[in-house]
Design a protein around this motif. Sequence first.
Motif, PDB file in Angstrom:
ATOM      1  N   TYR A  37       2.116  10.415   2.589  1.00 19.22           N
ATOM      2  CA  TYR A  37       1.737   9.140   2.187  1.00 19.22           C
ATOM      3  C   TYR A  37       0.177   9.109   2.355  1.00 19.22           C
ATOM      4  O   TYR A  37      -0.571   8.682   1.349  1.00 19.22           O
ATOM      5  CB  TYR A  37       1.121   8.309   3.132  1.00 19.22           C
ATOM      6  N   TYR A  49       1.947   0.019  11.383  1.00 19.08           N
ATOM      7  CA  TYR A  49       2.963   0.684  10.302  1.00 19.08           C
ATOM      8  C   TYR A  49       4.105  -0.096  10.984  1.00 19.08           C
ATOM      9  O   TYR A  49       5.229   0.079  10.500  1.00 19.08           O
ATOM     10  CB  TYR A  49       2.736   1.591   9.423  1.00 19.08           C
ATOM     11  N   ASP A  78       8.949   3.091   1.232  1.00 20.91           N
ATOM     12  CA  ASP A  78       8.672   3.178   0.467  1.00 20.91           C
ATOM     13  C   ASP A  78       6.932   2.995   0.118  1.00 20.91           C
ATOM     14  O   ASP A  78       5.838   2.958   0.124  1.00 20.91           O
ATOM     15  CB  ASP A  78       8.757   2.542  -0.722  1.00 20.91           C
ATOM     16  N   ASP A  79       6.750   1.271   0.621  1.00 19.30           N
ATOM     17  CA  ASP A  79       5.675   0.858   1.109  1.00 19.30           C
ATOM     18  C   ASP A  79       4.900   1.006   2.022  1.00 19.30           C
ATOM     19  O   ASP A  79       4.313   0.398   2.972  1.00 19.30           O
ATOM     20  CB  ASP A  79       5.131  -0.540   0.197  1.00 19.30           C
ATOM     21  N   PHE A  80       4.380   2.308   2.366  1.00 19.36           N
ATOM     22  CA  PHE A  80       3.058   2.430   3.383  1.00 19.36           C
ATOM     23  C   PHE A  80       2.359   0.952   4.015  1.00 19.36           C
ATOM     24  O   PHE A  80       2.525   0.160   4.921  1.00 19.36           O
ATOM     25  CB  PHE A  80       3.246   3.429   3.578  1.00 19.36           C
ATOM     26  N   GLU A  81       1.669   1.168   2.467  1.00 23.80           N
ATOM     27  CA  GLU A  81       0.466  -0.287   3.866  1.00 23.80           C
ATOM     28  C   GLU A  81       0.946  -1.686   3.241  1.00 23.80           C
ATOM     29  O   GLU A  81       0.499  -2.273   4.175  1.00 23.80           O
ATOM     30  CB  GLU A  81      -0.603  -0.357   1.836  1.00 23.80           C
ATOM     31  N   ALA A  82       2.371  -1.796   3.143  1.00 23.00           N
ATOM     32  CA  ALA A  82       2.108  -3.167   3.279  1.00 23.00           C
ATOM     33  C   ALA A  82       2.693  -3.567   4.811  1.00 23.00           C
ATOM     34  O   ALA A  82       2.243  -4.651   4.931  1.00 23.00           O
ATOM     35  CB  ALA A  82       3.975  -3.499   1.893  1.00 23.00           C
ATOM     36  N   ARG A  84       1.930  -1.707   7.323  1.00 23.36           N
ATOM     37  CA  ARG A  84       0.717  -1.435   8.291  1.00 23.36           C
ATOM     38  C   ARG A  84      -0.478  -1.888   8.080  1.00 23.36           C
ATOM     39  O   ARG A  84      -0.672  -2.469   8.862  1.00 23.36           O
ATOM     40  CB  ARG A  84      -0.811  -0.225   6.740  1.00 23.36           C
ATOM     41  N   PRO A 227       8.417  -6.027   2.518  1.00 22.13           N
ATOM     42  CA  PRO A 227       9.393  -5.161   0.914  1.00 22.13           C
ATOM     43  C   PRO A 227      10.251  -4.394   2.076  1.00 22.13           C
ATOM     44  O   PRO A 227      10.010  -4.499   3.111  1.00 22.13           O
ATOM     45  CB  PRO A 227       8.270  -4.603   0.406  1.00 22.13           C
ATOM     46  N   SER A 229      12.226  -2.192   4.274  1.00 19.90           N
ATOM     47  CA  SER A 229      11.445  -0.651   5.239  1.00 19.90           C
ATOM     48  C   SER A 229      13.069   0.560   5.048  1.00 19.90           C
ATOM     49  O   SER A 229      11.837   0.829   5.372  1.00 19.90           O
ATOM     50  CB  SER A 229      11.493  -1.078   6.585  1.00 19.90           C
TER      51      SER A 229
END
Length: 233
Positions: A37, A49, A78-82, A84, A227, A229
């Motif tokens: 990431y 996360y 795919d979406d680390f920030e979501a 976290r 989303p 995981s």
Amino acid sequence: MKNSIPGTDRLELDLAAEPSDRDNVTDWALAQFQDRYGPEVTKDGVWEYTYGVMHAPDWRERYRHDLQRKLPRVPLADDFEAFRAAGRELIDLHVGYEAVEEYPLACLVDGEPDEGKADPAAYRIASKMRWGGGHGHRNEDRSVLVVNDRCRLVGIPPEAHDYTVSGRSPLHWAVESLRVKHDKASGIVDDPNGWHDWAGEPFNLIRHLRCLVTVSVETARIVASLPPSLPND
């Protein structure tokens, strides 16, 4: 976090490691996340996360049986920030549950709306709280929580029962644990009415129950926004 799973985008989380003063996230685990990431990922971010991922419906469904006998596996989504950001919000919510805003449940005492003006006995747990409706699981009305014969909370939303820990919502755990218990052998009585949180201010029990509903509803909202995981295999 211990090892990667060969041929997958998942890490194995070691919950059996000996406790120490070191970070719970190892340098090795941080490196895996930074490789995936970017270098801006921190150990706190990895922990947040992971907490977010462990609330993801697809993750819980995939590993619902494995968690009883294996170490949890943490996917590199795919979406680390979501995850976290969701994990940070969930941590704040769950750790600080006593300080959240009370959910606006109606408190009725002797059939009338009440906000702590009744006599202290009106808020005491007589033996055990119960759900509204008739007797038997099929007849329960879980939009109503009966504290005692005089006091009840009305307007519990369905989503308050969606978030569960070991099969029960926070409110359900309160119903099961906040009861007057008598130990026949010792004669000791465990009476939650005497606990320091609400011994001097019995209406604090109502505030506590309202906060639990807020935690459940907000957790359900956050989880619903997550989303997927799990990476496509």
